[in-house]
Every structure is written in C-alpha cells, then in structure tokens.
Enzyme design. Structure first.
Site, PDB file in Angstrom:
ATOM      1  N   HIS A 162       0.990  -1.201  -0.014  1.00 38.40           N
ATOM      2  CA  HIS A 162      -0.114  -0.067  -0.085  1.00 38.40           C
ATOM      3  C   HIS A 162       0.927   1.220   0.151  1.00 38.40           C
ATOM      4  O   HIS A 162       0.292   2.449   0.386  1.00 38.40           O
ATOM      5  CB  HIS A 162      -0.887  -0.130   1.264  1.00 38.40           C
ATOM      6  CG  HIS A 162      -1.668  -1.114   1.545  1.00 38.40           C
ATOM      7  ND1 HIS A 162      -2.865  -1.592   0.876  1.00 38.40           N
ATOM      8  CD2 HIS A 162      -1.206  -2.482   2.152  1.00 38.40           C
ATOM      9  CE1 HIS A 162      -3.230  -2.759   1.139  1.00 38.40           C
ATOM     10  NE2 HIS A 162      -2.308  -3.322   1.975  1.00 38.40           N
ATOM     11  N   SER A 283      13.859  21.865 -15.881  1.00 38.30           N
ATOM     12  CA  SER A 283      12.704  22.685 -16.208  1.00 38.30           C
ATOM     13  C   SER A 283      12.958  23.986 -16.778  1.00 38.30           C
ATOM     14  O   SER A 283      13.915  24.569 -16.413  1.00 38.30           O
ATOM     15  CB  SER A 283      11.782  22.664 -15.110  1.00 38.30           C
ATOM     16  OG  SER A 283      11.051  23.779 -14.829  1.00 38.30           O
ATOM     17  N   LYS A 289      15.297  21.908 -10.661  1.00 37.82           N
ATOM     18  CA  LYS A 289      14.494  20.408 -11.252  1.00 37.82           C
ATOM     19  C   LYS A 289      15.416  19.520 -12.028  1.00 37.82           C
ATOM     20  O   LYS A 289      16.197  19.965 -12.954  1.00 37.82           O
ATOM     21  CB  LYS A 289      13.069  20.840 -12.013  1.00 37.82           C
ATOM     22  CG  LYS A 289      12.046  21.460 -11.212  1.00 37.82           C
ATOM     23  CD  LYS A 289      11.606  20.499 -10.396  1.00 37.82           C
ATOM     24  CE  LYS A 289      10.208  19.963 -11.322  1.00 37.82           C
ATOM     25  NZ  LYS A 289       9.284  19.297 -10.407  1.00 37.82           N
ATOM     26  N   ASN A 291      14.322  16.194 -13.598  1.00 31.54           N
ATOM     27  CA  ASN A 291      13.021  15.438 -13.915  1.00 31.54           C
ATOM     28  C   ASN A 291      13.499  13.914 -14.514  1.00 31.54           C
ATOM     29  O   ASN A 291      14.040  13.737 -15.453  1.00 31.54           O
ATOM     30  CB  ASN A 291      12.156  15.907 -14.740  1.00 31.54           C
ATOM     31  CG  ASN A 291      11.619  17.620 -14.220  1.00 31.54           C
ATOM     32  OD1 ASN A 291      11.520  17.602 -13.238  1.00 31.54           O
ATOM     33  ND2 ASN A 291      11.066  18.194 -15.166  1.00 31.54           N
ATOM     34  N   GLU A 296       9.379   8.318 -16.758  1.00 29.04           N
ATOM     35  CA  GLU A 296       7.931   8.731 -16.867  1.00 29.04           C
ATOM     36  C   GLU A 296       7.666   8.453 -18.651  1.00 29.04           C
ATOM     37  O   GLU A 296       6.385   8.246 -18.751  1.00 29.04           O
ATOM     38  CB  GLU A 296       7.919  10.277 -16.831  1.00 29.04           C
ATOM     39  CG  GLU A 296       8.005  10.731 -15.133  1.00 29.04           C
ATOM     40  CD  GLU A 296       8.152  12.041 -15.006  1.00 29.04           C
ATOM     41  OE1 GLU A 296       6.936  12.747 -15.178  1.00 29.04           O
ATOM     42  OE2 GLU A 296       9.119  12.811 -14.909  1.00 29.04           O
TER      43      GLU A 296
END
Ligand code: ARG
Length: 463
Positions: A162, A283, A289, A291, A296
């Site tokens: 979970h 970014s 940032k 990323n 992704e």
C-alpha cells in the site's frame, strides 16, 4: 475512360476506369509496409526457388527472377528505389519493379501465390526477427538489473505494501523482483514465436493453388517450423500478431511499474536513488529540477501499446474467413508496438546499471515506520504466544511508539516489557534491520544469503 489508364496496376485487367485518386491513397499501404521489403524479397526468392525446383518455372527463369529481386533489394538499401503509391503496397511495388527490370519473366513470379499468403508470410518473417531482437533486449535489461543487484545485496530499504512501510528488504531483492517479471516476459515472447513461425506460403488467395507446389520446401527455405495446415486459416488470422501485442502489453505493464518506482525513489521526499544526469531533463522555469523523464515516458508509452493490442483485437473480431482488407490495418499497430518496446528496453538497459543507491537514505527510511513490527510478533510467537495475540500486543506497542515518536528498536527493554513479559534482551537483535533480513532465510526470501543465491541463478540463466 480508356483501359490504358489502369495498366500500371498488376490487377488492372478487369477495370475500365482508373482508381479514384482519393481511393488510391486510402487503400495504399506502401508508406508503412515498405519496411517489409527485405522479408518480402526473401519470401519471393524462396517461392521462385521452389517454382524452379518443381519445374513450374524453368531454371533460367528462376535464376533471372532471383537475381532481379536481389538487385531490387540492393537498390532499396541504397535508397535509390522509387516507391509508388499507385502501386499500392510493398508487394506490387517490388513485383512491378522486377518486370521493369527483367522483362516479362518477372510476371511469372506470382504463379501459384497471392498477395494474401505473401503478406501473411512477410509479417510472420518480420515478427520472428523482431521477437528475437526484443528477446535480446530483454536480456540486456536483465543483465543491467543483475549487475546493479550484485552491489546492493546488503543495502536495506523499506519494502512497501500500500506504499506504506511494511518490512525491511534488501535493495537487490527488490531489483530481482524486476528480473523475474522480465523473465516471464522473455518466456512469453519465446512462446509466441512458436506460433509465429509457421508458413502461410502456398495458401495462395485462400484455397491453395492448382500448381504442383512444395510447401514444405518454401517453409524450410524460410526457416519456418512447418507449413500452416489450413489455407483459409493461413491467409486470414492475425492472432499471432495479437499475441505478440499482448506479450508486449504485459512487458510495458512491467516496465511502467519499474518506472513508477524509479520516479518515486528519485523524488526529494524519498531520495533513495540517483539517476545519471544523462537520463534526466531540467525545467525551463524551475532551476532546481532534475526530472526523471525517461521512466515517466516509458510509463506513459504503455498506453499506446495497450491501444495497439485493443486495435488488433478489434480488427480481427467478427472477420469472416478468409482474407479481408481489414488486415492491412494490422501493420501500423504492430510496427509501433515493436518500435515502442524496443526503445523502452534500450532506455532501461542503459539506465538501470547506472543507478546509484543512496544507501543512507534508504536505511534511515527503513528505521522509521515500524518496519520490524512483524519481527517482534514472530518473536513473541516463538516464545509461545498465539500469533493473533502477538499481533495485538505489537499493535499496542506500535501505538505507544507513535505517541512517543520512537521506533521499536529505540525503546528500552523496560518499555517493551510493559507490553509483554516474554520480551528479553535478545529482542534487540531481532529488531535490527540486519536481524530482520537474515531471519527470512528461505528460497525466495530477502536474507542476503538467499539473495546471493538468487543472483547466481539469474546469472546462470543469462549465460
Ligand atoms: N497490402 C495488403 C495487406 O497488407 C496485401 C494483401 C492484399 N490482398 C488483397 N487481396 N487485396 O493486407
């Protein structure tokens, strides 16, 4: 309109006006099926070889056709072949070029076959090669996973259920879970290959041919396991392509799950791992940032692969036997599935071995969240308490810990004994992260000894 206006079409004979310009474009597939040129030519060479062997063509005709096809292949590879949309597809483009090149003998190549068995043969040959390359790529990712795991056997991280801290696990053990997922994907691809590797050639349009062909010979020349047993089935079904897309979808499911974990682990809040800069982007507005774009995108690309699976299922659904033009729509989803999984596997093969674990952060996170609560319960069971009672006792101990902001191992013996007199000094070994890992010393468990054995098995498999 005069009949002359359709003479460029190999099937122009019964038509009295040229194809509508829009229809020509709408029905053409050459823009995407030209990537079948190599297998198309290989299939035609096998067919011509067989025709000559069976005296359906003379030896000279066979030789001339084969030489012409080889020259066309060279021209395509040299980038000087001119593809024509009015010739509809890869098959008619190549056949027309052959006749232009060697004269009327070229028109004999299509004896005893149809584009229906031709295209089914092409896709199977193409997909067979593609599966072999996908399997190699899966192996590369598995190698990357094992090489990272080898250095991380003793690295302890929280295992989650979970997404809540559950129990301590070896980071290598987590990575080897990925290995297993990919192993099943590998096996699914291999299994799919068996059903791909069957030859439709000779099924002709749908019913077979009146010429004395040798289907075993063409199957053998093309490396197929056997000729397809039924001509109607051979030209019409694309279930093997659907099966491939289903295996690819599961592969993407697995890679999306790995991606998701990489994204979570690289976040500032987790900070479990570092991805090399070359796999990340910045970014345009937020200078801090970094990323995790590659994972992704892999996660996102699973969507298009699932889409292609559904597209092919829908394409095939309710089609009456035998060949229908619907089947021309099999190619773009199939090719895009292939390209997508190949790119995703390549990205992972390069990225995974370059991951750096932030071991201290992983350890710190494992020391929070009562990850050894089950160990305390198991300890009480070994002292004679029933598991459900032990669960209750530890639940109360944890509630106390939450209130005092203390993990179990941070409590004093006296504090622990408030919850059960069975608890003694030896509890602190049990509550240590190493103690927790070492306790799970059975096949498939997270004890370092088991993880090392699993790494050895994985390496043996990759040999
Ligand atoms: N381009 C067609 C396809 O991909 C080749 C087969 C065409 N056959 C036919 N009878 N029109 O399916």
């Amino acid at each position: 309109m005069s009949q002359d206006q359709n003479t460029d079409k190999p099937w122009g004979g019964r038509f009295s006006e040229p194809t509508d310009e829009f229809v020509e474009r709408f029905t053409a597939s050459v823009n995407f099926d030209k990537r079948l040129y190599r297998v198309d030519i290989a299939g035609s060479i096998a067919h011509a070889t067989m025709l000559a062997r069976q005296d359906i063509l003379t030896q000279e005709e066979g030789a001339l056709i084969i030489k012409g096809l080889e020259d066309i292949r060279d021209e395509i590879e040299a980038g000087i072949f001119e593809w024509s949309v009015s010739l509809e597809d890869v098959h008619m483009n190549i056949e027309s070029a052959l006749t232009r090149k060697i004269g009327d003998v070229g028109k004999k190549l299509h004896t005893g076959r149809s584009r229906n068995d031709q295209v089914a043969t092409d896709i199977r040959l193409y997909l067979r090669e593609a599966i072999d390359s996908v399997c190699l790529s899966i192996r590369q990712v598995q190698k990357g996973i094992v090489s990272l795991a080898e250095n991380e056997v003793e690295t302890i991280m929280p295992g989650f259920t979970h997404l809540q801290t559950a129990q301590p696990v070896s980071f290598a053990h987590h990575l080897l879970a990925w290995f297993e997922m990919l192993q099943r994907d590998f096996e699914r691809m291999q299994d799919c290959r068996k059903r791909v590797n069957v030859s439709p050639l000779g099924a002709a349009a749908l019913a077979g041919t009146s010429f004395p062909i040798d289907r075993h010979l063409t199957a053998e020349l093309l490396g197929f396991d056997r000729p397809a047993a039924n001509s109607l089935d051979a030209v019409s079904d694309r279930d093997f392509a659907i099966e491939f897309c289903a295996a690819a979808s599961l592969l993407m499911t697995h890679m999306s799950r790995m991606s998701e974990e990489l994204v979570i682990w690289t976040s500032a809040q987790f900070n479990f791992i570092e991805l090399p800069d070359r796999f990340c982007t910045g970014s345009s507005i937020m200078p801090q940032k970094k990323n995790p774009d590659v994972p992704e995108l892999v996660r996102g690309k699973s969507g298009r692969v699932y889409g292609h699976l559904v597209a092919l299922l829908t394409l095939m659904k309710s089609q009456p036997l035998a060949y229908n033009k619907d089947n021309q729509e099999d190619k773009e989803p199939l090719f895009d599935t292939l390209d997508t999984i190949s790119d995703c596997l390549k990205a992972f093969a390069d990225m995974i071995p370059a991951i750096r674990a932030n071991k201290d952060n992983m350890r710190k996170a494992t020391l929070q969240g009562f990850s050894t609560a089950t160990d305390l319960a198991d300890y009480l069971v070994r002292k004679g308490m029933a598991f459900r009672d032990a669960h209750e006792v530890v639940g109360k101990t944890v509630a106390f810990g939450v209130q005092e902001s203390k993990d179990l191992a941070e409590m004093t013996l006296a504090e622990l004994q408030d919850f059960s007199k069975d608890i003694e000094e030896d509890i602190f070994d049990v509550l240590s992260l190493e103690g927790s890992l070492n306790a799970r010393n059975h096949v498939g468990g997270t004890a370092p000894e088991q993880v090392r054995a699993a790494i050895k098995n994985a390496k043996d498999l990759l040999q």
